[in-house]
Design a protein around this motif. Structure first.
Motif, PDB file in Angstrom:
ATOM      1  N   VAL A 121    -103.493 -40.070 -14.364  1.00  0.00           N
ATOM      2  CA  VAL A 121    -102.351 -39.943 -13.434  1.00  0.00           C
ATOM      3  C   VAL A 121    -101.113 -40.595 -14.052  1.00  0.00           C
ATOM      4  O   VAL A 121    -101.159 -41.750 -14.486  1.00  0.00           O
TER       5      VAL A 121
ATOM      6  N   SER B  57    -107.066 -33.682 -15.002  1.00  0.00           N
ATOM      7  CA  SER B  57    -108.497 -33.982 -15.072  1.00  0.00           C
ATOM      8  C   SER B  57    -108.989 -33.554 -16.448  1.00  0.00           C
ATOM      9  O   SER B  57    -108.698 -32.446 -16.900  1.00  0.00           O
TER      10      SER B  57
ATOM     11  N   ILE C 162     -95.441 -37.615  -9.346  1.00  0.00           N
ATOM     12  CA  ILE C 162     -96.789 -37.995  -9.769  1.00  0.00           C
ATOM     13  C   ILE C 162     -97.448 -36.779 -10.406  1.00  0.00           C
ATOM     14  O   ILE C 162     -97.465 -35.702  -9.820  1.00  0.00           O
ATOM     15  N   SER C 163     -97.966 -36.945 -11.624  1.00  0.00           N
ATOM     16  CA  SER C 163     -98.667 -35.840 -12.288  1.00  0.00           C
ATOM     17  C   SER C 163    -100.131 -36.245 -12.471  1.00  0.00           C
ATOM     18  O   SER C 163    -100.412 -37.361 -12.902  1.00  0.00           O
ATOM     19  N   GLU C 164    -101.004 -35.337 -12.120  1.00  0.00           N
ATOM     20  CA  GLU C 164    -102.446 -35.623 -12.229  1.00  0.00           C
ATOM     21  C   GLU C 164    -103.114 -34.615 -13.141  1.00  0.00           C
ATOM     22  O   GLU C 164    -102.848 -33.419 -13.065  1.00  0.00           O
TER      23      GLU C 164
ATOM     24  N   LEU D 130    -109.911 -38.720 -14.538  1.00  0.00           N
ATOM     25  CA  LEU D 130    -108.628 -38.391 -13.913  1.00  0.00           C
ATOM     26  C   LEU D 130    -107.532 -39.215 -14.585  1.00  0.00           C
ATOM     27  O   LEU D 130    -107.684 -40.427 -14.773  1.00  0.00           O
TER      28      LEU D 130
ATOM     29  N   GLU E  26     -97.165 -41.703 -13.279  1.00  0.00           N
ATOM     30  CA  GLU E  26     -96.195 -41.917 -12.198  1.00  0.00           C
ATOM     31  C   GLU E  26     -94.852 -42.286 -12.806  1.00  0.00           C
ATOM     32  O   GLU E  26     -94.760 -43.270 -13.548  1.00  0.00           O
TER      33      GLU E  26
END
Lengths: 14, 257
Positions: free
Chosen positions: B103, B116, B112-114, B101, B105
């Protein structure tokens, strides 16, 4: 110009 | 569980940009004490990359159990482009993960961008690199070395590095002619990173492939200085210091036919 050497001759594979 | 938070996404972006043209797949070894380490060799087995991101590279770092993350650097590069340079960047992996993951910020906005990223099983042999006694060690501004590597590649496929006690000489011979640049040691007290330091036990004269040197100098964005360690008829070490840790390249020399 010259032959490119390889790393295998110098470093041991573990 | 792994959780590593970079204060600036740009650090990991620069590191991946510095190595992804040389190696495509590599294992990121994570541990509490050593942070994240990577060793990878290019397909031609001429250039080896050794990366050590100590826990000090991170604003926060925890790794409860040693783990290996098999990553495709091209894919990782695509994800890293999605974040801004100044964002916090956090890498998160569960124990026995099948994905990583990532992430981002934004520090000012509540954004917030996530992402995978699928992990891979990468079978790679590890080379043992013993500490070598080097004939010469040169520390110089990385921008100067980068300019030489890039400029001389337009003239020749090879770059010769000749070190004596008094100087280091970079020399290229090509179809159109030849050229050389000589640096003498000097200490710049106002800007220490502009200094040139030459430690020599024995003079050396080594030739390297210009193509590989051009891949190596991509890491000049990481550090204002480079240390080059040379030994007769042996691989050279090119080292860029990280805030805590290093990015090292080992490059096999060329030999006379």
């Amino acid at each position: 110009s010259g032959t490119q050497g390889r790393l295998d001759g110098f470093f041991k594979v573990s | 569980m792994l959780e590593g938070k970079f204060d600036q996404a740009s650090l990991l972006k620069k590191i991946i940009d510095s190595i992804r043209d040389s190696v495509k797949l590599c294992n990121f070894n994570c541990s509490q004490n050593d942070g994240i380490t990577v060793q990878a060799i290019d397909d031609s087995r001429v250039l080896l990359i050794a990366l050590k991101m100590d826990p000090g590279c991170f604003q926060e770092f925890r790794c409860d159990r040693d783990m290996v993350l098999g990553l495709d650097l091209e894919s990782l590069g695509k994800i890293l482009k999605q974040g801004n340079n100044e964002d916090y960047l956090t890498l998160i992996a569960e124990d026995n993960p099948d994905s990583l993951l990532i992430v981002f910020e934004d520090k000012k906005k509540d954004r917030i961008s996530e992402f995978s990223l699928k992990l891979m099983d990468i079978d790679s042999d590890v080379l043992t690199i013993d500490d070598m006694d080097n004939d010469c060690s040169i520390t110089m501004p990385s921008a100067d070395f980068s300019k030489i590597a890039r400029d001389f590649k337009t003239m020749s496929e090879s770059l010769q590095i000749i070190v004596t006690k008094e100087s280091v000489k970079f020399k290229a011979e090509g179809q159109i002619g030849s050229g050389s640049v000589i640096f003498k040691p000097h200490t710049d007290l106002d800007n220490p990173d502009e200094s040139i330091k030459i430690d020599m036990n024995q003079p050396v004269n080594l030739t390297f492939g210009a193509k590989y040197l051009n891949d190596i100098v991509k890491a000049s964005t990481l550090s204002s200085t480079i240390t080059i360690k040379l030994t007769d008829k042996a691989p050279a070490l090119f080292e860029f210091k990280l805030p805590s840790g290093y990015l090292r390249y080992y490059l096999a020399p060329k030999f006379e036919d």
